[in-house]
Design an enzyme around this catalytic site. Structure first.
Site, PDB file in Angstrom:
ATOM      1  N   SER A  29      49.626  39.055  45.077  1.00 46.96           N
ATOM      2  CA  SER A  29      49.274  37.790  44.810  1.00 46.96           C
ATOM      3  C   SER A  29      49.894  36.992  46.008  1.00 46.96           C
ATOM      4  CB  SER A  29      49.786  37.411  43.512  1.00 46.96           C
ATOM      5  OG  SER A  29      48.946  38.008  42.385  1.00 46.96           O
ATOM      6  N   GLY A 101      39.049  40.345  45.092  1.00 52.00           N
ATOM      7  CA  GLY A 101      38.427  39.206  44.118  1.00 52.00           C
ATOM      8  C   GLY A 101      39.307  38.090  44.373  1.00 52.00           C
ATOM      9  N   ARG A 129      31.054  41.036  41.049  1.00 52.73           N
ATOM     10  CA  ARG A 129      31.709  40.487  40.205  1.00 52.73           C
ATOM     11  C   ARG A 129      31.168  38.994  40.265  1.00 52.73           C
ATOM     12  NH1 ARG A 129      37.813  42.121  41.837  1.00 52.73           N
ATOM     13  NH2 ARG A 129      38.162  40.681  39.884  1.00 52.73           N
ATOM     14  N   SER A 174      42.676  32.191  34.398  1.00 53.88           N
ATOM     15  CA  SER A 174      42.312  32.648  35.483  1.00 53.88           C
ATOM     16  C   SER A 174      43.210  31.938  36.673  1.00 53.88           C
ATOM     17  CB  SER A 174      40.886  32.683  35.879  1.00 53.88           C
ATOM     18  OG  SER A 174      40.646  33.164  37.242  1.00 53.88           O
ATOM     19  N   GLN A 176      43.099  33.064  39.488  1.00 57.35           N
ATOM     20  CA  GLN A 176      42.254  32.773  40.677  1.00 57.35           C
ATOM     21  C   GLN A 176      41.369  31.471  40.866  1.00 57.35           C
ATOM     22  OE1 GLN A 176      39.648  36.288  40.849  1.00 57.35           O
ATOM     23  NE2 GLN A 176      41.523  37.659  41.084  1.00 57.35           N
ATOM     24  N   ASP A 326      46.470  42.940  34.720  1.00 54.72           N
ATOM     25  CA  ASP A 326      46.297  44.126  35.783  1.00 54.72           C
ATOM     26  C   ASP A 326      47.186  45.146  35.079  1.00 54.72           C
ATOM     27  OD1 ASP A 326      44.460  42.783  37.589  1.00 54.72           O
ATOM     28  OD2 ASP A 326      46.262  41.925  38.634  1.00 54.72           O
ATOM     29  N   LYS A 353      36.770  42.831  35.967  1.00 56.43           N
ATOM     30  CA  LYS A 353      37.636  43.121  36.842  1.00 56.43           C
ATOM     31  C   LYS A 353      36.929  44.039  37.902  1.00 56.43           C
ATOM     32  CE  LYS A 353      41.330  41.074  36.236  1.00 56.43           C
ATOM     33  NZ  LYS A 353      42.198  40.057  37.150  1.00 56.43           N
ATOM     34  N   ARG A 400      43.204  50.581  40.407  1.00 59.05           N
ATOM     35  CA  ARG A 400      44.477  50.471  39.200  1.00 59.05           C
ATOM     36  C   ARG A 400      44.060  51.387  38.170  1.00 59.05           C
ATOM     37  NH1 ARG A 400      47.710  46.574  40.553  1.00 59.05           N
ATOM     38  NH2 ARG A 400      46.767  44.701  41.192  1.00 59.05           N
TER      39      ARG A 400
END
Length: 445
Positions: A29, A101, A129, A174, A176, A326, A353, A400
């Site tokens: 991030s 993403g 997505r 979110s 993002q 996550d 995701k 993941r």
């Protein structure tokens, strides 16, 4: 256009005790944000500890396409010569964000209030997505988006020539979406306000302040209110990227479930907006000590000493979801080795995701002999203290999911294979070498 090479199956077998020091890569991030804010500052930003996974490399390439000079000087050591807020050039080519993403949504935000046009695409997973969650608020600034049905990539954004400031309530937790709106607000006049009903990871707010933006965070009846004053001159910074707590989760959880293990994981971010997994593991009875707690680059960090532990099932409250979104895949693996049921509520965001992570984990765990219950927003893992294993699990191009099932195989009674380990490179290229270095039995095929 972003493609995907041949599948690379990998198999994990029951391993002896994991021992040693696990050097985790830089936080994903923070790495994305350091490159983007560096590109929007005036002058040269120096970055150490940058994660060199494919996702972040794609963001570096995107910043070059918008006119910033981005140079790698050595492992993790990069410089970004920024063009200033509002200084982006129109890219000559399609911006390919691969599997990321975070990358595509943040870059869309950063360019949305500049008078230029850019086209974005990604790999097969990213093209599925939803992007409407970002393009809807960007439209309030005056940005126009033209994408495939359902607001999916490939997509062309026409930046707002005369952006207006925006007040936006984020409809789902979110980071993002919040970050995309804040980045867009940098080149809009006046004050852009983002309201979050549930707090999410706050790296953007910390780093925007660090680069010299005027930003305030208050709590009111609507939730958390973030106010950004537009059109600042961002100052270049020296950014030391802390180690990624989401990547650290894999060796940490492996050490908890592989008998006799003890490992040290140095320099991991302890940002409270990212700490949900570690809070949950401690509730389950995990032996994790946080040593040498300190601050690096505006982020709290610590060294984690982790020992194999007898764990019990717990209920994870829905309000914890944003701080560990996550980590549910690897938590569901740990839960399978605990005694009793672990109930994870408020997890519907996992369905959009890199894959539908609830479905992917449920099917793989069932194939390995674990009893699962699920609905749209809940995953329940009935732990028995042991897992039979012996299955091949589908990763759905999700890094993941791949790492989670390989950790499962390290403690299961029979080997566990993932159908494709290649997506691991998007966030944790050194995963296999790091885990085998600790003593894990992990191999291609």
């Amino acid at each position: 256009m972003s493609g995907h090479g041949p599948a690379q199956p990998m198999t994990a077998r029951r391993s002896g005790p994991l021992k040693g020091r696990a050097e985790i890569p830089g936080d994903k991030s923070i790495s994305h944000r350091a490159l983007i804010l560096g590109a929007m500052a005036v002058g040269e930003t120096q970055i150490t500890g940058l994660l060199e996974g494919q996702d972040v490399l794609d963001t570096a390439k995107a910043m070059r396409a918008f006119g910033a000079e981005v140079i790698q000087h050595g492992p993790g050591a990069w410089s970004v010569h920024g063009v200033g807020v509002g200084g982006f050039a129109e890219p000559a080519e399609v911006i390919d964000c691969g599997n990321s993403g975070t990358g595509v949504r943040l870059v869309m935000g950063a360019m949305a209030t500049s008078p230029l046009t850019a086209t974005f695409t990604g790999d097969a997973s990213l093209r599925k997505r939803p992007m409407g969650r970002v393009t809807d608020p960007l439209a309030l600034f005056g940005t126009r988006a033209y994408g495939r049905k359902g607001g999916r990539l490939p997509m062309t954004l026409v930046g707002a020539a005369d952006p207006v400031p925006v007040r936006y309530t984020v409809p789902m937790p979110s980071a993002q979406v919040k970050s995309a709106v804040l980045l867009a607000g940098l080149n809009a006049p006046g004050q852009t306000v983002v309201i979050e009903r549930e707090a999410t990871r706050d790296h953007s707010e910390r780093m925007l302040r660090g680069f010299g933006a005027e930003l305030s965070v208050e709590t009111g009846p609507e939730g958390q209110i973030i106010t950004l004053t537009g059109q600042p001159e961002l100052r270049p910074q020296t950014v030391a990227v802390p180690r990624d707590p989401s990547s650290a989760a894999f060796p940490v959880c492996a050490a908890l479930i592989v008998e006799g293990s003890e490992i040290l994981v140095p320099g991991v971010s302890r940002n409270p907006t990212r700490d949900g997994l570690y809070v949950t593991l401690l509730e389950m009875g995990a032996d994790i000590a946080f040593e040498n707690e300190r601050e690096e680059g505006g982020e709290p960090v610590a060294d984690l000493r982790v020992r194999a532990s007898a764990l019990k099932g717990v209920e994870v409250p829905p309000e914890r979801a944003p701080s560990m979104i996550d980590e549910y895949p690897i938590l569901s693996v740990v839960a399978a080795f605990a005694e009793g049921s672990t109930i994870m509520r408020g997890v519907k965001e996992l369905r959009v995701k890199e894959s539908d992570r609830i479905d992917a984990m449920a099917r793989g765990l069932e194939a390995c002999g674990v009893r699962i219950e699920e609905d749209e927003d809940t995953l329940i893992v009935h732990g028995m203290g042991r897992v039979p294993g012996g299955a091949t699990c589908a990763t759905h191009l999700d890094h993941r999911i791949a790492m989670s099932f390989l950790v499962l195989g390290m403690a299961a009674e029979a080997p566990v294979t993932v159908d494709d380990g290649s997506p691991i490179a998007t966030s944790f290229p050194a995963f296999t070498d790091l885990m085998t270095g600790l003593g894990a039995d992990l191999a291609a095929g």
